[in-house]
Design a protein around this motif. Structure first.
Motif, PDB file in Angstrom:
ATOM      1  N   LEU A  36       0.799  -1.222   0.000  1.00 38.66           N
ATOM      2  CA  LEU A  36       0.000   0.000   0.000  1.00 38.66           C
ATOM      3  C   LEU A  36       0.836   1.277   0.000  1.00 38.66           C
ATOM      4  O   LEU A  36       0.336   2.363  -0.308  1.00 38.66           O
ATOM      5  CB  LEU A  36      -1.003  -0.006   1.152  1.00 38.66           C
ATOM      6  N   SER A  37       2.132   1.173   0.326  1.00 36.69           N
ATOM      7  CA  SER A  37       2.988   2.366   0.319  1.00 36.69           C
ATOM      8  C   SER A  37       3.186   2.926  -1.087  1.00 36.69           C
ATOM      9  O   SER A  37       3.590   4.083  -1.250  1.00 36.69           O
ATOM     10  CB  SER A  37       4.353   2.060   0.953  1.00 36.69           C
ATOM     11  N   MET A  38       2.887   2.139  -2.121  1.00 31.68           N
ATOM     12  CA  MET A  38       3.061   2.644  -3.488  1.00 31.68           C
ATOM     13  C   MET A  38       2.147   3.825  -3.781  1.00 31.68           C
ATOM     14  O   MET A  38       2.379   4.590  -4.714  1.00 31.68           O
ATOM     15  CB  MET A  38       2.812   1.536  -4.517  1.00 31.68           C
ATOM     16  N   TRP A  39       1.100   3.989  -2.964  1.00 29.79           N
ATOM     17  CA  TRP A  39       0.132   5.057  -3.175  1.00 29.79           C
ATOM     18  C   TRP A  39       0.473   6.345  -2.426  1.00 29.79           C
ATOM     19  O   TRP A  39      -0.295   7.305  -2.469  1.00 29.79           O
ATOM     20  CB  TRP A  39      -1.262   4.586  -2.771  1.00 29.79           C
ATOM     21  N   THR A  40       1.614   6.374  -1.760  1.00 30.99           N
ATOM     22  CA  THR A  40       2.009   7.562  -1.000  1.00 30.99           C
ATOM     23  C   THR A  40       1.921   8.849  -1.821  1.00 30.99           C
ATOM     24  O   THR A  40       1.458   9.880  -1.302  1.00 30.99           O
ATOM     25  CB  THR A  40       3.431   7.375  -0.437  1.00 30.99           C
ATOM     26  N   PRO A  41       2.318   8.865  -3.108  1.00 32.18           N
ATOM     27  CA  PRO A  41       2.231  10.122  -3.858  1.00 32.18           C
ATOM     28  C   PRO A  41       0.810  10.648  -4.040  1.00 32.18           C
ATOM     29  O   PRO A  41       0.634  11.843  -4.307  1.00 32.18           O
ATOM     30  CB  PRO A  41       2.850   9.763  -5.223  1.00 32.18           C
ATOM     31  N   GLN A  42      -0.187   9.776  -3.936  1.00 35.48           N
ATOM     32  CA  GLN A  42      -1.576  10.199  -4.181  1.00 35.48           C
ATOM     33  C   GLN A  42      -2.363  10.531  -2.916  1.00 35.48           C
ATOM     34  O   GLN A  42      -3.389  11.207  -2.986  1.00 35.48           O
ATOM     35  CB  GLN A  42      -2.332   9.085  -4.933  1.00 35.48           C
ATOM     36  N   VAL A  43      -1.925  10.028  -1.770  1.00 36.08           N
ATOM     37  CA  VAL A  43      -2.780  10.033  -0.586  1.00 36.08           C
ATOM     38  C   VAL A  43      -3.126  11.442  -0.107  1.00 36.08           C
ATOM     39  O   VAL A  43      -4.283  11.736   0.223  1.00 36.08           O
ATOM     40  CB  VAL A  43      -2.148   9.203   0.549  1.00 36.08           C
ATOM     41  N   GLU A 246       5.997   7.255 -11.251  1.00 40.19           N
ATOM     42  CA  GLU A 246       6.883   7.930 -12.207  1.00 40.19           C
ATOM     43  C   GLU A 246       6.319   9.274 -12.664  1.00 40.19           C
ATOM     44  O   GLU A 246       7.074  10.242 -12.847  1.00 40.19           O
ATOM     45  CB  GLU A 246       7.152   7.035 -13.411  1.00 40.19           C
ATOM     46  N   LYS A 247       5.027   9.342 -12.861  1.00 39.23           N
ATOM     47  CA  LYS A 247       4.371  10.608 -13.239  1.00 39.23           C
ATOM     48  C   LYS A 247       3.293  10.926 -12.213  1.00 39.23           C
ATOM     49  O   LYS A 247       2.114  11.060 -12.532  1.00 39.23           O
ATOM     50  CB  LYS A 247       3.776  10.488 -14.644  1.00 39.23           C
ATOM     51  N   ALA A 248       3.731  11.062 -10.965  1.00 36.76           N
ATOM     52  CA  ALA A 248       2.802  11.149  -9.832  1.00 36.76           C
ATOM     53  C   ALA A 248       1.820  12.307  -9.971  1.00 36.76           C
ATOM     54  O   ALA A 248       0.611  12.135  -9.782  1.00 36.76           O
ATOM     55  CB  ALA A 248       3.577  11.260  -8.527  1.00 36.76           C
ATOM     56  N   ASP A 249       2.301  13.501 -10.287  1.00 33.31           N
ATOM     57  CA  ASP A 249       1.414  14.666 -10.332  1.00 33.31           C
ATOM     58  C   ASP A 249       0.372  14.523 -11.435  1.00 33.31           C
ATOM     59  O   ASP A 249      -0.825  14.790 -11.207  1.00 33.31           O
ATOM     60  CB  ASP A 249       2.228  15.948 -10.542  1.00 33.31           C
ATOM     61  N   ALA A 250       0.804  14.107 -12.607  1.00 32.79           N
ATOM     62  CA  ALA A 250      -0.134  13.949 -13.720  1.00 32.79           C
ATOM     63  C   ALA A 250      -1.140  12.838 -13.430  1.00 32.79           C
ATOM     64  O   ALA A 250      -2.336  12.969 -13.727  1.00 32.79           O
ATOM     65  CB  ALA A 250       0.628  13.650 -15.009  1.00 32.79           C
ATOM     66  N   THR A 252      -2.151  11.765 -10.445  1.00 33.06           N
ATOM     67  CA  THR A 252      -3.069  12.202  -9.387  1.00 33.06           C
ATOM     68  C   THR A 252      -4.124  13.145  -9.942  1.00 33.06           C
ATOM     69  O   THR A 252      -5.324  12.989  -9.662  1.00 33.06           O
ATOM     70  CB  THR A 252      -2.292  12.885  -8.254  1.00 33.06           C
ATOM     71  N   LYS A 253      -3.708  14.122 -10.724  1.00 33.24           N
ATOM     72  CA  LYS A 253      -4.665  15.082 -11.286  1.00 33.24           C
ATOM     73  C   LYS A 253      -5.653  14.382 -12.206  1.00 33.24           C
ATOM     74  O   LYS A 253      -6.869  14.647 -12.153  1.00 33.24           O
ATOM     75  CB  LYS A 253      -3.929  16.182 -12.057  1.00 33.24           C
ATOM     76  N   THR A 254      -5.164  13.469 -13.033  1.00 32.74           N
ATOM     77  CA  THR A 254      -6.030  12.747 -13.968  1.00 32.74           C
ATOM     78  C   THR A 254      -7.091  11.949 -13.218  1.00 32.74           C
ATOM     79  O   THR A 254      -8.277  11.957 -13.583  1.00 32.74           O
ATOM     80  CB  THR A 254      -5.190  11.813 -14.857  1.00 32.74           C
ATOM     81  N   VAL A 255      -6.673  11.281 -12.151  1.00 29.79           N
ATOM     82  CA  VAL A 255      -7.607  10.460 -11.370  1.00 29.79           C
ATOM     83  C   VAL A 255      -8.620  11.337 -10.638  1.00 29.79           C
ATOM     84  O   VAL A 255      -9.830  11.061 -10.658  1.00 29.79           O
ATOM     85  CB  VAL A 255      -6.837   9.560 -10.385  1.00 29.79           C
ATOM     86  N   ILE A 256      -8.155  12.394  -9.983  1.00 32.17           N
ATOM     87  CA  ILE A 256      -9.076  13.254  -9.229  1.00 32.17           C
ATOM     88  C   ILE A 256     -10.065  13.932 -10.166  1.00 32.17           C
ATOM     89  O   ILE A 256     -11.272  14.010  -9.870  1.00 32.17           O
ATOM     90  CB  ILE A 256      -8.296  14.276  -8.397  1.00 32.17           C
ATOM     91  N   ASP A 257      -9.597  14.414 -11.315  1.00 34.07           N
ATOM     92  CA  ASP A 257     -10.512  15.037 -12.272  1.00 34.07           C
ATOM     93  C   ASP A 257     -11.600  14.058 -12.703  1.00 34.07           C
ATOM     94  O   ASP A 257     -12.783  14.426 -12.811  1.00 34.07           O
ATOM     95  CB  ASP A 257      -9.738  15.529 -13.508  1.00 34.07           C
ATOM     96  N   PHE A 258     -11.209  12.816 -12.947  1.00 35.12           N
ATOM     97  CA  PHE A 258     -12.169  11.797 -13.363  1.00 35.12           C
ATOM     98  C   PHE A 258     -13.155  11.470 -12.248  1.00 35.12           C
ATOM     99  O   PHE A 258     -14.373  11.354 -12.484  1.00 35.12           O
ATOM    100  CB  PHE A 258     -11.439  10.544 -13.794  1.00 35.12           C
ATOM    101  N   LEU A 259     -12.667  11.319 -11.029  1.00 41.09           N
ATOM    102  CA  LEU A 259     -13.531  10.902  -9.925  1.00 41.09           C
ATOM    103  C   LEU A 259     -14.478  12.018  -9.460  1.00 41.09           C
ATOM    104  O   LEU A 259     -15.519  11.726  -8.867  1.00 41.09           O
ATOM    105  CB  LEU A 259     -12.697  10.436  -8.742  1.00 41.09           C
ATOM    106  N   THR A 260     -14.116  13.264  -9.726  1.00 39.92           N
ATOM    107  CA  THR A 260     -14.915  14.376  -9.182  1.00 39.92           C
ATOM    108  C   THR A 260     -15.756  15.084 -10.239  1.00 39.92           C
ATOM    109  O   THR A 260     -16.511  16.002  -9.893  1.00 39.92           O
ATOM    110  CB  THR A 260     -13.999  15.409  -8.495  1.00 39.92           C
ATOM    111  N   GLU A 261     -15.663  14.686 -11.484  1.00 40.90           N
ATOM    112  CA  GLU A 261     -16.433  15.390 -12.516  1.00 40.90           C
ATOM    113  C   GLU A 261     -17.924  15.142 -12.337  1.00 40.90           C
ATOM    114  O   GLU A 261     -18.346  14.129 -11.763  1.00 40.90           O
ATOM    115  CB  GLU A 261     -15.981  14.953 -13.902  1.00 40.90           C
TER     116      GLU A 261
END
Length: 263
Positions: A36-43, A246-250, A252-261
């Motif tokens: 589960l630590s692999m998700w640290t950049p998104q949490v 590897e592309k943490a910021d992109a 994270t933004k892609t996932v949040i935009d999708f989940l919150t639209e």
């Protein structure tokens, strides 16, 4: 360290965000050979808008590694059992690689429990027996250290590996300490799984993310997966197999935009 007894297996999990609040849930599912630590950049970003549930897939991290082989039904059932234990009626889901394969099964077979699903660096059929049978055998006979140098260079581009030695050292540490039988049993599960006949029946909103340089779950496979799911969206990042790091910021933004639209 919280654990839940799910399907006869102790699963380690972690919750971020206000557990007792009203924010929607998002469940994060790790790749093979990680935890589960692999998700640290998104949490941090996700927990501002969601209650975030991470867990170690059976055979990984601090979760138990019961005797295998495992099946995709077990991997999906563990998610549902964890949701039931924590009284989560519905959630969003995001998985990378093996976690994404678990997400395909959940979306196809248990749609009533999920809102939106992100399938990253994955396919409805990952690899072949020529990949998984010898890898499982090598894990069982030689151990995880023997596999590390063969597997980990496929996770990231050469530029990233050279640029981020500390990140790679932490990822390698998790990989080599993964239970070898647990790892092999998950290889067995992946090898036995072909969900391509089920993808056309998925009715949930789905986002597929691929890495341009991914050789384990190629962009062509990602596009095939997205095209097979009615209405699914496809995004490609300039990364290899573990694109959320590897592309943490992109990512994270892609996932949040999708989940919150708006729906």
């Amino acid at each position: 360290m919280p654990y839940a007894a799910v399907n006869g297996t102790e699963l380690h999990y972690r919750i971020d965000g206000d557990r007792h609040g009203n924010a929607p849930w998002v469940i994060l599912s790790n790749s093979l050979g990680s935890d589960l630590s692999m998700w640290t950049p998104q949490v941090a970003a996700l927990s501002k808008q969601f209650r975030v549930l991470r867990y170690d897939t059976r055979g990984h991290g601090h979760s138990e590694a019961p005797k295998g082989p495992y099946t995709i039904d077990q991997l999906a059932g563990d998610v549902l059992g964890l949701m039931d234990t924590l009284k989560i009626a519905r959630a969003n889901f995001c998985g990378v690689s093996m976690g994404g394969l678990t997400g395909v099964a959940l979306a196809a077979r248990h749609a009533s429990r999920f809102e939106r699903v992100v399938l990253a660096n994955t396919a409805a059929r990952i690899g072949s027996p020529e990949v998984w049978v010898p890898r499982a055998a090598r894990a069982r006979t030689e151990g995880m250290v023997a596999l590390a140098d063969a597997v980990l260079p496929r996770w990231f581009t050469a530029d990233y590996i050279e640029r981020e030695p500390v990140v790679l050292a932490m990822i390698r540490d998790v990989f080599v300490h993964t239970d070898k039988e647990g790892y092999a049993s998950n290889c067995d599960a992946i090898d036995a799984t072909d969900l391509r006949p089920e993808t056309h029946g998925i009715k949930l909103p789905v986002l597929v993310i691929s890495g341009t340089h991914d050789v384990a779950a190629t962009p062509a496979q990602g596009r095939e997966l997205a095209q097979a799911i009615p209405g699914a969206r496809y995004v490609e990042l300039d990364a290899s197999h573990i694109s959320n790091i590897e592309k943490a910021d992109a990512f994270t933004k892609t996932v949040i935009d999708f989940l919150t639209e708006s729906k």
